[in-house]
Write an enzyme that holds these catalytic residues in place. Structure first.
Site: not given
Ligand code: LLP
Length: 414
Positions: A276, A342, A370
């Site tokens: 990260r 949805c 990510y």
């Protein structure tokens, strides 16, 4: 420094207008900055210069080949967790001698591929894996270099889904069993014990847990040395947090000082596996507003990116910054930024005060880690294109997926 800047009212990434990128390649798309990636990597190199080290970028954070290749050019090693990630590293020109292989469920096929490539080290996570790897290496006529991944039982104080160093977690070998298992490993014919490893979690906002974990690891390393098992490297995993919004992660130098202080005067090399902190703030997700729905109790901005493109908000309730590419005047409303998928859990951001019109472009910040790597085809949505900017240039580094690719490989009953 963030590669995002506003020039004549329009957001640019490095020197490239995000309007131009959207016009050229469409939306949604991920946009990465070569300069930001390079700077993040070189900052790590500078901060660790005082001790022999290897930075093994955690491929899972962003596995685009251009990203990996850029890191190869900068001299990085890689932390992989699958045969697929190994193939990516090799395709990007990575040196297998700088690859460590983590993960609790390595298959025999993956072990063989990694042995054949000649990787630096397997980070072994259980006794069963150790026995299995010894057998696979013997069968392949090779010797596997190994570390044991120790679970130091340290609280990383992060989101429970990404904390990995507590004894309740599936990761690593319990601290109390590690010494005996090292002795067992040292006696196995096709293994060579070379290191020790731990990774306590991700998005850590405090250096305390790293210090505690390293202290426990060094105590164990010293006990092993007394028993004649001398380690060549200590792998402290990844985990340094980044700033998405209000967080105040430790400065890189504070984090590395915590490690280097305890390692001062020791012979073992340091390996770290940052993911990260190298890529999160070197990437954004660019999306366009499809529809505005001004409801009775809530206002929705339906955009063309969704949870399948960026899963972090839905999965961890993660906060990402949202900015319009071209700021417009007019009254702001409090928007829910949602995608076309949805599910009510399909949101990218909640309660953002923005003045918007249909067709506007939005930038979702800190999406380099990510983001794309966790994306899916849910709702049969082709995955986004990826673009890397380099100064005033922009390069397509992954085509937008098309529907034909999604249907290929499926078969009707006879
Ligand atoms: N090494 C190992 C063994 C890991 O499991 C990980 C991440 C890393 C290194 C890199 O950690 P980092 O420096 O990126 O914190 N999907 C989640 C994060 C999952 C982290 C998994 N392991 C998220 O989006 O926050």
């Amino acid at each position: 420094m963030s590669p995002l800047c506003r020039i004549e009212g329009v957001l640019h990434y490095e020197g490239v207008s995000l309007e131009r990128i959207a016009a050229t390649w469409g939306t949604p798309c991920y946009v990465y900055s070569r300069a930001a990636l390079t700077e993040a990597y070189q900052a790590y190199e500078r901060a660790l210069a005082g001790h022999p080290h290897l930075i093994c970028y955690a491929v899972k954070a962003n596995s685009n080949l251009a990203v990996l290749n850029l890191l190869v050019r900068l001299g990085a090693g890689f932390d992989i967790v699958s045969g697929g990630e190994l193939a990516r590293v090799l395709a990007a020109g990575g040196n297998p001698d700088k690859v460590v292989f983590s993960g609790v469920g390595k298959t025999e096929v993956e072990m063989r591929a990694a042995l054949e490539a000649g990787i630096l080290c397997f980070n072994v996570e259980s006794e069963s894996e150790l026995v299995h790897l010894n057998r696979v290496a013997g069968g392949a006529g090779r010797s596997a270099r190994i570390s044991l991944r120790i679970n130091p039982d340290v609280d990383a104080r992060t989101h429970p889904y990404i904390a990995t160093g507590l004894k309740e977690s599936k990761f690593g070998i319990p601290y109390d069993q590690a010494y005996a298992l090292y002795q067992e490993a040292a006696g196995m014919a096709h293994l060579r014990v070379t290191g020790i490893d731990c990774h306590i979690g991700s998005q850590l906002l405090d250096t305390g847990p790293f210090a505690q974990a390293l202290e426990r690891i060094l105590t164990l390393a010293d006990r092993l040395a007394d028993a004649g098992i001398r380690l060549q490297h200590i792998d402290m995993g990844g985990g340094l947090g980044v700033r998405y919004g209000e967080e105040t992660p430790p400065a890189l130098s504070d984090y590395t000082q915590v490690l280097l202080r305890q390692l001062a005067g020791r012979a073992e090399h340091l390996i770290i596996e940052p993911g990260r902190s190298l890529v999160a703030n070197a990437g954004v997700l660019l999306t366009r507003v499809l529809y505005l729905k001004h409801g009775q109790s809530r206002d929705f901005a339906v955009v063309d990116a969704a949870m399948n493109d960026l899963m972090r908000p839905s999965l961890y309730d993660a906060w990402h910054d949202v900015q319009p590419v071209r700021a417009r005047s007019g009254a702001a409303r409090r928007y829910q930024i949602v995608g076309p998928v949805c599910e009510s859990g399909d949101f990218l951001a909640r309660d953002r005060d923005l003045a918007l019109a249909e067709g506007d472009l939005l930038v979702i910040g800190s999406a380099g880690a990510y983001g794309m790597s966790m994306s899916s085809n849910y709702n049969t949505r082709p995955r986004a294109a990826e673009i890397m900017v380099d100064g005033a240039d922009a390069h397509l580094v992954r085509d937008r997926e098309n529907i034909a690719q999604l249907l290929a490989g499926e078969h009707l009953l006879p």
